[in-house]
Enzyme design. Structure first.
Site, short mmCIF file in Angstrom:
data_model
loop_
_atom_site.label_atom_id
_atom_site.label_comp_id
_atom_site.label_asym_id
_atom_site.label_seq_id
_atom_site.Cartn_x
_atom_site.Cartn_y
_atom_site.Cartn_z
N LYS A 116 0.86 -1.18 0.00
CA LYS A 116 0.00 0.00 0.00
C LYS A 116 0.90 1.23 0.00
CE LYS A 116 -3.99 2.06 2.32
NZ LYS A 116 -4.98 1.90 3.42
N ASP A 142 -16.64 0.31 -1.23
CA ASP A 142 -15.34 -0.20 -1.68
C ASP A 142 -14.42 -0.52 -0.51
OD1 ASP A 142 -15.48 2.81 -1.64
OD2 ASP A 142 -13.32 2.59 -1.77
#
Length: 739
Positions: free
Chosen positions: A265, A420
């Site tokens: 990430k 999401d």
């Protein structure tokens, strides 16, 4: 921080990251879902040899992909954006300079991890860029994440380079300083891990693994996933892994059928980055690194943390200029509800707008994704040809009901529960402006971007339900046709069907299933909430009256008396029947959790009376559980032993250490100001977060007030401070989405 012992696992089973086994083709997302044709399609050799070498910008240009795809091949590229492309040197050819596009592609290609390292026996090959001189500093390695998810990963001397975890230490101490190994193999293992997890190197192969069923699917390369979603209740269109790249999928060496996907990430821009830079800052990375392991320690389903690698020379502009950091997180899958919405949007129509848009539905891709999730991720126990759409929705509802019940019981707030950000596995995912509750307030909003209070603590189950309805809406056309035929949908099930028929299937499925889905969610959430609340109170038996007689009155008292949520539960772990004087002292300890600024809003006499009544009921309820507490011989224990056993059990369910906002802010500042000192303090906070029920800071001495301050070590005094509520101005502190 001594690594945890894993039974049956021998050192000979450790592998460098380049040699870790990967899952077979049948379990590999990139061999079973539909790839982006712009990044090589099904041909990984084409991606490596052509895309990376000649047109690498296709990975970095945000765009609406074609409607059918599930993912794009993307390599990590943690570089400041907009890219600072240096002008050509005098000796570069005029032709190259004249073709600015070709010059940009070459500049990018030189920084791409595409050059294979010297051949090894590994099935995956390390690939490095021609140019990459960015320094990378390992500032965190999760002991629990490593041991639980990838115990077969050889990290070399990584823990030694991080130093001994400590909150208090001197610069001259010997045993806490960094100890790098002198052995080449150990150094290489650490460096390989840092290269891959720091975004410098990529693990790829043009010919391994091979698909057992499809000769076109062969090889391995990193990827980013496409999804869409509702953000703050509004449809936002295509979103996707805008700053996340999955770099490896490895089976657990000891647990059959358990696999972990490793995802970076903050790894740079992807086709889903929109106008963003694809990076993550040190501040937000530390928050997720710590909290995912803290949430796991509390028994709540979550993605896991592995490492934190700082890129101090990569600048990132947020509210202020900061530096980049890459977090490695792990999960069996990162597929979310938004993954289904991408293929079946709510209005069924495509759209385009500045900075984004949404493709039209792609029904065949919806089927492919649904079958993959049902069989390989959720592993629904269904016969061949049996309808799976409804079962998928109900299973996702059950999993997320358990997850959000854990959030509520432990006073944790996500802050931004967009569709999401809701996992199909029911995992806590995408840590941003989260917070643990301080003073109990059901209406608390932890995200200052959330002006309307949409994601306030008390609304979290409702928001998960909103996401589940979105999932049902996306799958409803498919479920409708399964209900009509009685069998699972087949290939190209909607290729010649009118939009009117699709809508008919959708409405029929929603009408038939939504009430059942909501009932399943509410039943599981309520049951799990009751189980966990009784566990926090140290109760064994489930009584239907517990909610109305004990649990809700307790929460009401905490709210009206302005009491700290976690310290109240922790103190109740020590409760036992006592004399009137002892009872008064215990109630006084509870009321000492009222902050100085809150005292003026609390009637202490009324509060004492409320607690006397509640504790009387609580004591009676504990005694009623006596027959459910047995000794080693299976006999019912005495009341005295019951109270001892209950205290031990309750302490194991109520954290002494809580990852509060003030703790996070302090440790972030320490790491930002001094990586060398800060990473040791970060390691200690991680250790406390992973062991939250321990008696940190000589807790018993603090409670009994029978030990002089000088008898408590400096480290214990700092632990005690970290277990406190902090300064009043940090109570209820709100973060932004960028946090």
């Amino acid at each position: 921080m001594t690594p945890r012992k894993l039974p049956l696992l021998k050192m000979s089973m450790k592998y460098r990251i380049s040699s870790l086994p990967i899952v077979p083709s049948s379990q590999l997302l990139i061999h079973n879902l539909i790839p982006d044709p712009a990044t090589g399609g099904t041909s990984i050799p084409n991606f490596i040899e052509t895309i990376l070498a000649k047109t690498p910008s296709v990975q970095r240009r945000a765009r609406l992909t074609t409607p059918e795809i599930h993912f794009s091949f993307v390599t990590p590229f943690p570089t400041s954006f907009p890219y600072n492309i240096e002008p050509p040197s005098p000796d570069e050819s005029e032709k190259l300079v004249e073709d600015k596009g070709a010059y940009v592609e070459k500049w990018l290609a030189d920084k791409e991890a595409r050059i294979p390292k010297a051949a090894t026996s590994a099935k995956l090959q390390l690939h490095y860029p021609l140019k990459d001189d960015e320094p990378r500093i390992l500032i965190g390695l999760s002991e629990t994440g490593l041991a639980d998810c990838v115990p077969h990963l050889d990290v070399g001397d990584a823990f030694a380079t991080l130093g001994a975890p400590a909150l208090v230490f001197s610069d001259t101490e010997g045993d806490g300083s960094n100890h790098k190994s002198g052995y080449e193999e150990i150094l290489t293992a650490r460096q390989e891990m840092m290269d891959v997890l720091g975004g410098r190197a990529a693990l790829m192969s043009q010919d391994y693994p091979k698909s057992e069923s499809n000769p076109e699917r062969v090889g391995f390369a990193p990827w980013s996933h496409r999804y869409s979603g509702h953000q703050f209740g509004t449809w936002a269109g295509q979103l996707g892994d805008g700053r996340a790249v999955s770099v490896l999928v490895t089976p657990h060496p000891l647990i059959a059928n358990e696999i972990y996907e490793l995802q970076l990430k903050g790894a740079g821009r992807t086709p889903y980055s929109r106008s963003a830079d694809g990076l993550a800052v040190l501040r937000s990375s530390i928050r997720e690194y710590l909290c995912s392991e803290a949430i796991h320690a509390l028994g709540i389903p979550t993605t896991r943390s592995l490492s934190l690698i700082s890129l101090p020379s990569v600048e990132v502009r947020r509210e202020r200029m900061e530096t980049a950091c890459i977090l490695t997180r792990m999960a069996p899958s990162f597929i979310r509800i938004g993954s289904f919405e991408a293929l079946s949007p709510p209005d069924g129509l495509g759209m385009a707008f500045f900075g984004g848009g949404q493709q039209k539905p792609h029904w065949e891709s919806l089927r492919i994704l649904g079958e993959w999730v049902s069989k390989k991720i959720l592993r629904l126990n269904l016969q061949e040809g049996q309808p799976w759409g409804k079962e998928l929705v109900l299973e996702v509802a059950r999993r997320n009901a358990k997850m959000v019940a854990g959030w509520q019981v432990y006073g944790w707030m996500h802050g931004v529960i967009n569709t999401d950000n809701v996992s199909i596995l029911g995992l806590t995912i995408d840590y941003g402006p989260y917070a643990f509750m301080d003073i109990f307030d059901p209406t608390h909003i932890c995200n200052h971007t959330d002006d309307s209070g949409r994601y306030a603590y008390k609304y979290q189950p409702t928001m998960i339900m909103f996401a589940l309805r979105a999932l049902l809406n996306s799958l409803a056309p498919l479920i409708g046709t399964e209900m009509e035929s009685g069998t699972a949908v087949s290939t190209d099930w909607a290729s010649s069907v009118s939009s009117e028929k699709i809508n008919e299937w959708r409405q029929h499925a929603i009408s038939a299933i939504q009430d059942e889905m909501e009932a399943v969610f509410q039943e599981v959430c309520s049951a799990e909430n009751g189980v966990l609340m009784r566990k926090r109170l140290g109760l064994r038996r489930c009584l239907s009256t517990d909610e109305s007689q004990l649990i809700q009155p307790l929460l009401d008292m905490m709210e009206s008396h302005r009491l700290d949520f976690h310290r109240t539960f922790r103190l109740l772990s020590f409760f036992k029947p006592a004399s009137d004087d002892d009872k008064a002292r215990f109630i006084q300890q509870l009321l000492e959790n009222i902050g100085a600024t809150e005292l003026q809003m609390v009637n202490l006499d009324s509060a004492r009376k409320d607690w006397e009544k509640w504790l009387e009921k609580f004591n009676k309820r504990i005694a009623e559980d006596r027959e459910f507490w047995k000794d080693d011989a299976g006999s019912v224990v005495s009341l005295e032993d019951l109270y001892k056993m209950r205290k031990r059990a309750a302490k194991g369910a109520n954290p002494r250490f809580v990852l509060r906002q003030w703790v996070l802010e302090e440790i972030i500042k320490r790491v930002e100001s001094d990586h060398e000192k800060g990473k040791r303090q970060l390691a200690k906070v991680m250790h406390m977060a992973c062991n939250p029920f321990e008696e940190w800071g000589a807790e018993l001495a603090e409670l009994n007030q029978d030990q002089d301050a000088e008898e408590v070590s400096a480290e214990e005094q700092e632990e005690r401070r970290y277990c406190g509520v902090g300064e009043g101005n940090m109570l209820g502190f709100q973060c932004s989405c960028s946090s």
